[in-house]
Design a protein around this motif. Structure first.
Motif, PDB file in Angstrom:
ATOM      1  N   ALA A   9       0.783  -1.280  -0.067  1.00 49.22           N
ATOM      2  CA  ALA A   9      -0.064   0.009   0.080  1.00 49.22           C
ATOM      3  C   ALA A   9       0.720   1.183   0.104  1.00 49.22           C
ATOM      4  O   ALA A   9       1.880   1.436   0.867  1.00 49.22           O
TER       5      ALA A   9
ATOM      6  N   ASN B 231       1.102   3.939   1.556  1.00 49.05           N
ATOM      7  CA  ASN B 231       0.975   4.744   2.531  1.00 49.05           C
ATOM      8  C   ASN B 231       2.263   4.579   3.558  1.00 49.05           C
ATOM      9  O   ASN B 231       3.266   4.077   2.999  1.00 49.05           O
TER      10      ASN B 231
ATOM     11  N   THR C 234       2.802   2.677   6.331  1.00 48.49           N
ATOM     12  CA  THR C 234       3.330   1.424   6.554  1.00 48.49           C
ATOM     13  C   THR C 234       3.430   0.540   5.533  1.00 48.49           C
ATOM     14  O   THR C 234       4.029  -0.456   5.703  1.00 48.49           O
ATOM     15  N   GLY C 235       2.715   0.649   4.225  1.00 49.95           N
ATOM     16  CA  GLY C 235       2.610  -0.297   3.346  1.00 49.95           C
ATOM     17  C   GLY C 235       1.553  -1.447   3.502  1.00 49.95           C
ATOM     18  O   GLY C 235       1.647  -2.166   2.611  1.00 49.95           O
ATOM     19  N   MET C 236       0.779  -1.219   4.621  1.00 51.55           N
ATOM     20  CA  MET C 236      -0.216  -1.989   4.669  1.00 51.55           C
ATOM     21  C   MET C 236      -1.661  -1.004   5.111  1.00 51.55           C
ATOM     22  O   MET C 236      -1.476   0.046   5.132  1.00 51.55           O
ATOM     23  N   LEU C 237      -2.746  -1.653   5.030  1.00 49.94           N
ATOM     24  CA  LEU C 237      -4.065  -0.920   5.153  1.00 49.94           C
ATOM     25  C   LEU C 237      -4.503  -1.136   6.562  1.00 49.94           C
ATOM     26  O   LEU C 237      -4.122  -2.075   7.378  1.00 49.94           O
ATOM     27  N   GLU C 238      -5.093  -0.046   6.751  1.00 50.42           N
ATOM     28  CA  GLU C 238      -5.630   0.329   8.232  1.00 50.42           C
ATOM     29  C   GLU C 238      -6.985  -0.892   8.437  1.00 50.42           C
ATOM     30  O   GLU C 238      -7.337  -1.111   9.652  1.00 50.42           O
ATOM     31  N   GLY C 239      -7.763  -1.020   7.282  1.00 51.15           N
ATOM     32  CA  GLY C 239      -8.819  -1.775   7.575  1.00 51.15           C
ATOM     33  C   GLY C 239      -9.373  -1.715   5.977  1.00 51.15           C
ATOM     34  O   GLY C 239      -8.834  -1.184   5.282  1.00 51.15           O
ATOM     35  N   PRO C 240     -10.684  -2.376   5.915  1.00 50.64           N
ATOM     36  CA  PRO C 240     -11.437  -2.616   4.741  1.00 50.64           C
ATOM     37  C   PRO C 240     -11.622  -1.187   3.792  1.00 50.64           C
ATOM     38  O   PRO C 240     -11.840  -1.520   2.875  1.00 50.64           O
ATOM     39  N   ASN C 241     -11.753  -0.300   4.475  1.00 47.72           N
ATOM     40  CA  ASN C 241     -12.267   1.046   4.125  1.00 47.72           C
ATOM     41  C   ASN C 241     -10.817   1.976   3.855  1.00 47.72           C
ATOM     42  O   ASN C 241     -11.123   3.133   3.295  1.00 47.72           O
ATOM     43  N   ASP C 242      -9.687   1.470   4.085  1.00 52.23           N
ATOM     44  CA  ASP C 242      -8.344   2.470   3.972  1.00 52.23           C
ATOM     45  C   ASP C 242      -8.465   2.365   2.256  1.00 52.23           C
ATOM     46  O   ASP C 242      -8.228   1.501   1.367  1.00 52.23           O
ATOM     47  N   PRO C 243      -8.428   3.627   1.790  1.00 55.17           N
ATOM     48  CA  PRO C 243      -8.509   3.766   0.278  1.00 55.17           C
ATOM     49  C   PRO C 243      -7.333   3.756  -0.450  1.00 55.17           C
ATOM     50  O   PRO C 243      -7.054   4.064  -1.423  1.00 55.17           O
ATOM     51  N   SER C 244      -6.160   3.805   0.382  1.00 53.61           N
ATOM     52  CA  SER C 244      -4.744   3.735  -0.090  1.00 53.61           C
ATOM     53  C   SER C 244      -4.514   2.785  -1.593  1.00 53.61           C
ATOM     54  O   SER C 244      -5.199   1.875  -1.696  1.00 53.61           O
ATOM     55  N   LEU C 245      -3.919   3.537  -2.625  1.00 57.50           N
ATOM     56  CA  LEU C 245      -3.522   2.939  -3.727  1.00 57.50           C
ATOM     57  C   LEU C 245      -2.651   1.716  -3.260  1.00 57.50           C
ATOM     58  O   LEU C 245      -1.797   1.884  -2.314  1.00 57.50           O
TER      59      LEU C 245
ATOM     60  N   PHE D 205      -3.588  -4.788   7.511  1.00 58.91           N
ATOM     61  CA  PHE D 205      -3.955  -5.867   6.805  1.00 58.91           C
ATOM     62  C   PHE D 205      -3.119  -5.621   5.570  1.00 58.91           C
ATOM     63  O   PHE D 205      -2.548  -4.789   5.100  1.00 58.91           O
TER      64      PHE D 205
ATOM     65  N   ARG E  88      -7.372   4.128  -4.446  1.00 56.45           N
ATOM     66  CA  ARG E  88      -7.525   2.912  -5.348  1.00 56.45           C
ATOM     67  C   ARG E  88      -8.735   3.000  -6.183  1.00 56.45           C
ATOM     68  O   ARG E  88      -8.525   2.433  -7.616  1.00 56.45           O
TER      69      ARG E  88
ATOM     70  N   GLU F 298     -14.058   7.565   0.341  1.00 60.17           N
ATOM     71  CA  GLU F 298     -14.798   6.826   1.123  1.00 60.17           C
ATOM     72  C   GLU F 298     -16.012   7.437   1.750  1.00 60.17           C
ATOM     73  O   GLU F 298     -16.921   6.880   2.168  1.00 60.17           O
TER      74      GLU F 298
ATOM     75  N   PRO G   1      -4.023   6.928   7.252  1.00 53.72           N
ATOM     76  CA  PRO G   1      -2.932   5.927   6.789  1.00 53.72           C
ATOM     77  C   PRO G   1      -1.739   6.906   6.024  1.00 53.72           C
ATOM     78  O   PRO G   1      -0.640   6.314   5.685  1.00 53.72           O
TER      79      PRO G   1
ATOM     80  N   LEU H 213       1.042   8.845   4.032  1.00 47.79           N
ATOM     81  CA  LEU H 213       2.489   8.928   4.000  1.00 47.79           C
ATOM     82  C   LEU H 213       2.628  10.381   4.574  1.00 47.79           C
ATOM     83  O   LEU H 213       1.928  11.493   4.333  1.00 47.79           O
TER      84      LEU H 213
END
Lengths: 323, 323, 323
Positions: free
Chosen positions: A234, A236, A238-249, B138, B237, B242, C247, C249
Motif C-alpha cells: 500500500a 501509505n 506502513t505499506g499495509m492497510l488500516e482496514g477494509p475502508n483504507d482507500p490507499s493505492l 491488513f 484505489r 470513502e 494512513p 504518508l
C-alpha cells in the motif's frame, strides 16, 4: 548480501511488536534489546570513511563503513544523538529527513553545520508523535521511512558525498508498528543501485513467509521507478492497510526520485511461492543498463527452491548492456 | 476509437455493481455475463501478433491484436489462465503487475518464462483479498488498476516488445466496486500515446453523464504527467472517496512514469457540460510534440454539442510541432 | 518577499476557521472579510501584463502583475468570475486546474477560448462539494491546492506564457479547513523557482509558531523534487492527518512536475526552533544550479535569531554554479 539484517534476535527478548527499535548495522546486527519508554535518548558514534573504488561510507564503528550506511531506527518520541567522526580529508556532514533538528544539526554549509576533515561533531535528531491542530486535524508525527545523507561534500548540497555513497536509511517507528524479520535498503543513486550495477547489485535473501522490510531511497540527478516482482504494497505510511475502508493505492511500482524515500513490508513469496524475483528500475534503458537486482526467496526451511540457482547463474552470466 | 468498451450490455444481465468483470476486448465487447462467485478460474487465449507500422500487439483472437491490448478484468479472488500464442518470429512473454504468479509465470527470461517464436505457453495469474497482519493492519489485496506487458522481446526487460506495443490494462475489481459504462486505456509510451501522436491519438467518446473509467499506464524511458481537462479524481484505489473524512488528494494531473498505472472514474461532462476536452501530457514540449488526445462528451442523447465539430476539425488541421 | 500574504487581518473579523477565503494578492492583501455562505459568486478583474526581464504576469489591478500571479482563493461551492484583460501584444488565456468550467472557459485554443491582444474575456470557474456515488463512494469535491496558468501563448498549450511567468496558485477551501497566517507560492518552472535563481529566489519569512501555508506548483518541461528542511507534512489534501488512523504518508520531499500542485501547512520552526531553513529542488544538479531559496523563521517576537543574518549573508555571497 549488503544491508541485510536479521531481526529475529532483536525480537527474542521482547513481546513481538513491542521490542524497541535500536540502531542496527549492516555488518553486525545488534543483540536483543529490551523495551524502552518513549522519550529515550540514544547515543551513537558514526564514522565517515573512505572506501575502495572512490566510495565514502558511514559506519557505526571504525573500519565498518558501508554503502549504504547502517539502518538507523528509533521509536517516535526518542532522540538520537550522533557523534559523527570525519576520518576523510574533505568537508562533510550528515543531514536527516523527517526528524526534528535545530539549525546547528542541519548538516548544511548554509548553517555552518558540517565536519571539517578530521573533526568530530554532534548532531541531534528529535522525534515526536502527532499533535492536535485546533481540534480539527492533527499535525503529523515523525514516524516514517526516512533517510540521511551528506549535505556538504563537493557542493553546498553534498553532491559529491551523495554520489560517492554517503547515504542510508532512517526509520522512525510508531508504537504498535509491526517489526520485520529482515530489512533491505535499496538506493537508486543516479544510474546505479547502492552504487553498483548488475550483476554486482545486492541479492537480498529471505525464507518463504518471512516479513521483509524494504526501504527505498532516491538520490542523485536522475529519475526512476522502483518495481518489485510478485509482491505489492500500500502506498501509505506502513505499506499495509488500516482496514477494509483504507482507500490507499496498492502498488508494485513507484517513482523513486532524488531526496524521496518510502518503505513497506512484504511476506517473502506469500501467495507466489519461493524463487528468484527481480527488483529493478522500470525505466527500460535503466533496467537494461544494470539497475536490477535479485530477491531470493528460499523455501521455508532455508533450502534452495528448484530453478533458483539456475536463475542466479543466468543473472551472473548475462552480458548487461553496460559491460 | 481504440479501446473503447461499452459496458451497458454487461450490466444488463445482473444487478448493477454485482456484475462479474470478464475479459473484455477492444475490438469486440463480450456479451452480457452473469454474476460469479469469488474464486472462479477464467481461461483465455491471447495472441501476440505483428501489426502494420512495425508494431506488435496482444489480442483475444487471431487477427484481432490491438495496441494497447485488450482490457483484462477479473474479480479479486479469481484466477486468470492465459494461453499465450506467439505468432511472431521473436522471443516474447506476458508479465503482469499487481497479481500473484509463480516463477514460471513471471514472464521474464531470468526465470526462463517466455514464449519462443511460434510457441504457446500458459501463464497463470491469481488474486486474493486483503488479509489481517497480526491483528493490527491488513496486507493489501489484489484489487487495483494494473497492467501487463512483454518482458522478453529485444532485451531481458522486454524493451523491444514494450516499444512496439505489447502492453495493456489489467483490472482487478473488489466486490462492491462500481462498474463503469465505458473504459479507455491511455498509455504514455516514450513520447507517444498508445504509440500514436496527435492528431492520430485516440478520440474517446461518451455521452453526458456516462460513468467513464480511465486506465493510465506509463512505459518506455521518459517521464510524463497525465492531465485531463475539466474532470478530477481522488488519488487512491478507486478514484472516489470513502466518505467525508477520506483524506485522499484530489487531482487532475498525475505523474505517469514507466511501469506505473492508475485508474479512476468520472461522470462525463458532469458539472462542466458536453464538449471536446483535451487529455495530454502536461510536460510542455511533450504536449506541443503531439502527446495530446480528445475526450468528446456528447449531449446526453448522443448528439453533438455546439462547437464540438469545430474543435475536432481544429485539432486535425493543426500543425503539430512533430509534423 | 514575493507572494507572502499576512492573513491575520482576514481572521480578525470572523471566528477562526470560518472566515471566508477571498481573492488575495501578492502585493496588496485584502482587508478583513466577513463570513459568506456557500454558493457565493465572486467577481474579479485580472490583468496580464508584460514585466521587465521578458516576463509576463497576472495581477488584480493595472500595474500590479507579479510572477507568480496572486493567490486566488474561494470556498468550495463558490463561483469565481474573472474578467481577464490582455494588455499584451500576444494571444493568451487563463486555464485553471481542479475547478469546473464549460468549454468557453477552458482557456485553450482548441475551444477558441483565449484573449486576443488587447481583448477582455470572461472566464467562469465553479466549485462544488463531493457527491454520493450509488451510495457506495463519493465523487470528489473541488477542495484542493490547485493552480492556474496560460494555455495559449506561443503554442496551443501556452508553452510561451508559462515559461514567461503566466501562472499562480488557486485554493479551494472546504468548510472547516484551518486558515493559515501566511501563504507562500513556490513554482518550479523548468530550472528556476518563480522564474528566479539563487540568490534571487524568494526568501519567505514567518515568526516562530505561525501557521504557514506552502503551495507548490510544477511547470515547464523538467522534473523536480521539492524539499523543505526541518518541516514535514502529510501527503494528502490538507497536509494534516484526520486522526491516529489516517494512513497517509508523511513526507518532506515530493515530486513536483509539470502541471502538478500540492499544498500543506506547517507551524514555522515548530519543534526545531527559529533560524534559516532551505527549501530546494533535491535533484543535486538543480540545487547546485540555483534551485534553492530560504525560509527565515524569526523569533516569536519578530526579532532575528542568532546566526540567521550570517546564514543569509552566506547564501548571498556564495558563488552558485550558474554564475
Amino acid at each position: 548480501m549488503d544491508n541485510v539484517v536479521t531481526r529475529r534476535s532483536m525480537l527474542a527478548g521482547a513481546a513481538a511488536g513491542l521490542a524497541a527499535p535500536v540502531v542496527v548495522t549492516a555488518a553486525a546486527p545488534t543483540a536483543a534489546s529490551t523495551a524502552t519508554t518513549t522519550g529515550a535518548t540514544r547515543k551513537i558514534t558514526m564514522y565517515a570513511e573512505a572506501l575502495p573504488g572512490n566510495l565514502i561510507g558511514y559506519g557505526l564503528a571504525p573500519g565498518q563503513a558501508t554503502v549504504p550506511g547502517p539502518i538507523l531506527e528509533i521509536w517516535e518520541g526518542d532522540t538520537l544523538e550522533i557523534d559523527l567522526v570525519n576520518t576523510t580529508t574533505q568537508r562533510l556532514s550528515i543531514h536527516p529527513h523527517g526528524v526534528d533538528y535545530s539549525v546547528d544539526s542541519d548538516g548544511s554549509p548554509l548553517n555552518a553545520s558540517f565536519n571539517n576533515p578530521g573533526e568530530t561533531r554532534k548532531y541531534i535528531w528529535r522525534t515526536r508523535e502527532s499533535t492536535p491542530a485546533l481540534g480539527r486535524k492533527f499535525m503529523p508525527g515523525s514516524a516514517g521511512y526516512w533517510h540521511y545523507h551528506d549535505h556538504a561534500l563537493g557542493t553546498d548540497h553534498g553532491t559529491g558525498g551523495v554520489a560517492r555513497g554517503l547515504y542510508g536509511a532512517l526509520i522512525v517507528r510508531r508504537r504498535g508498528d509491526i517489526l520485520p524479520d529482515k530489512q533491505f535498503t535499496v538506493v537508486f543513486n543516479d544510474m546505479m543501485i547502492n552504487n553498483k550495477l548488475a550483476p554486482d547489485t545486492p541479492m537480498f535473501e529471505a525464507n518463504l513467509g518471512e516479513r521483509v522490510e524494504w526501504i527505498a531511497i532516491g538520490h542523485g540527478a536522475t529519475f526512476h521507478t522502483f518495481h518489485l516482482h510478485a509482491h505489492r504494497w500500500a502506498d501509505n505510511r506502513t505499506g499495509m492497510l488500516e482496514g477494509p475502508n483504507d482507500p490507499s493505492l496498492v502498488i508494485d511500482n513507484k517513482d523513486l526520485n532524488p531526496g524521496s524515500s518510502f518503505g513497506f513490508q512484504v511476506l517473502a513469496g506469500d501467495g507466489v511461492g519461493p524463487g528468484v524475483w527481480m527488483y529493478h528500475c522500470h525505466v527500460q534503458f535503466h533496467a537494461d543498463g544494470g539497475m536490477v537486482g535479485l530477491f531470493l526467496v528460499r523455501n521455508a526451511d532455508g533450502s534452495m527452491p528448484p530453478g533458483a540457482q539456475e536463475a542466479i547463474d543466468r543473472f551472473h552470466n548475462h552480458q548487461h548492456s553496460h559491460d
